[in-house]
Scaffold this motif. Structure first.
Motif, PDB file in Angstrom:
ATOM      1  N   THR A  88       0.810  -1.226   0.000  1.00  6.61           N
ATOM      2  CA  THR A  88       0.000   0.000   0.000  1.00  6.61           C
ATOM      3  C   THR A  88       0.841   1.273   0.000  1.00  6.61           C
ATOM      4  N   VAL A 119      -2.982  -2.204  -6.014  1.00 11.39           N
ATOM      5  CA  VAL A 119      -4.068  -2.219  -5.031  1.00 11.39           C
ATOM      6  C   VAL A 119      -5.413  -2.410  -5.725  1.00 11.39           C
ATOM      7  N   SER A 120      -5.627  -1.733  -6.835  1.00  9.49           N
ATOM      8  CA  SER A 120      -6.901  -1.869  -7.556  1.00  9.49           C
ATOM      9  C   SER A 120      -7.094  -3.293  -8.068  1.00  9.49           C
ATOM     10  N   LEU A 149      -7.652  -5.558  -4.950  1.00 10.22           N
ATOM     11  CA  LEU A 149      -8.952  -5.324  -4.335  1.00 10.22           C
ATOM     12  C   LEU A 149     -10.072  -5.889  -5.211  1.00 10.22           C
ATOM     13  N   ILE A 185     -12.550  -8.847  -3.936  1.00 11.83           N
ATOM     14  CA  ILE A 185     -14.010  -8.676  -3.936  1.00 11.83           C
ATOM     15  C   ILE A 185     -14.654  -9.743  -4.817  1.00 11.83           C
ATOM     16  N   ILE A 218      -8.684  -9.146   2.269  1.00  7.41           N
ATOM     17  CA  ILE A 218      -7.541  -8.386   1.755  1.00  7.41           C
ATOM     18  C   ILE A 218      -6.745  -7.856   2.941  1.00  7.41           C
ATOM     19  N   GLU A 275      -6.245  -8.270   8.345  1.00  3.75           N
ATOM     20  CA  GLU A 275      -7.221  -8.065   7.282  1.00  3.75           C
ATOM     21  C   GLU A 275      -7.987  -6.778   7.567  1.00  3.75           C
ATOM     22  N   TYR A 300     -12.918  -4.182   2.819  1.00  9.86           N
ATOM     23  CA  TYR A 300     -12.573  -3.630   1.507  1.00  9.86           C
ATOM     24  C   TYR A 300     -12.602  -2.103   1.506  1.00  9.86           C
ATOM     25  N   ARG A 301     -13.630  -1.527   2.086  1.00  9.45           N
ATOM     26  CA  ARG A 301     -13.792  -0.067   2.058  1.00  9.45           C
ATOM     27  C   ARG A 301     -12.746   0.670   2.905  1.00  9.45           C
ATOM     28  N   LEU A 353      -9.427  -0.161   3.008  1.00 11.38           N
ATOM     29  CA  LEU A 353      -8.079  -0.311   2.470  1.00 11.38           C
ATOM     30  C   LEU A 353      -7.555   1.072   2.086  1.00 11.38           C
TER      31      LEU A 353
END
Length: 193
Positions: free
Chosen positions: A56, A68-69, A72, A76, A82, A174, A177-178, A180
């Motif tokens: 990151t 990262v994209s 992620l 998902i 993640i 971990e 998701y939102r 990260l």
């Protein structure tokens, strides 16, 4: 099996870590020339992923976002956890000795973190010289750093990148998701006159 992705620096890497064995594989490449999606099949054939870990930053805006994209979206899509991994922590974990961890910041600058310190960005002459340097920078940046009196630890004396990532994974958590977050450390504002 955990897929680890790092596109935050001059060199990019993807790797697999099996937390139950010593198995670890890695593939290093230049993400400016080779999109990460084309590297994924080379390392993940016939593997059931259970988690995604992504570097990151700090790193370049485009570089960090690419890895990262991708990670992620994959997490998902597969509905698996993640885990964020700080770029400089991965590099520092490649040796048991205290080192100055670095990553390419562009324009001759580097992101760096001294043992016990916080990540920062600076020119080669701004960096502390108390420890050997570990990290991925472009050859011209490395040349400037060496000219400024910094000493790089040879790659042959370091653990592989994936082994550094495995070590950081031991204490990483971990995140939803939102939640990260990416660490850029760059200011895009114009300098004041």
């Amino acid at each position: 099996m955990i897929l680890v992705i790092d596109t935050s620096s001059a060199r990019s890497a993807v790797g697999l870590v099996d937390p139950d064995t010593v198995r670890a594989e890695e593939l290093q490449f230049d993400s400016r020339e080779t999109p990460i999606a084309t590297q994924f099949p080379h390392i993940s054939n016939d593997v059931r992923l259970t988690k995604i870990a992504v570097a990151t930053g700090p790193g370049s805006f485009t570089g960090v976002r690419a890895g990262v994209s991708f990670g992620l979206g994959l997490a998902i899509g597969l509905r698996i956890p993640i885990v964020p991994l700080p770029t400089l922590a991965i590099q520092a974990a490649r040796t048991e000795e205290p080192v100055l961890a670095v990553s390419e910041a562009g324009r001759g600058r580097v992101y760096f973190q001294a043992p016990g310190g916080k990540p920062a960005v600076g020119e080669p002459h701004d960096l502390p010289r108390d420890h050997e340097v570990v990290g991925w920078v472009r050859p011209p940046t490395e040349g400037s750093m060496v000219a400024a009196g910094l000493r790089f630890r040879p790659e042959t004396q370091l653990a592989r990148w994936i082994d550094g990532a495995r070590k950081v994974l031991e204490t990483a958590h971990e995140v939803p998701y939102r939640n990260l977050e990416i660490e850029y450390m760059q200011s895009f504002s114009a300098p004041r006159k």
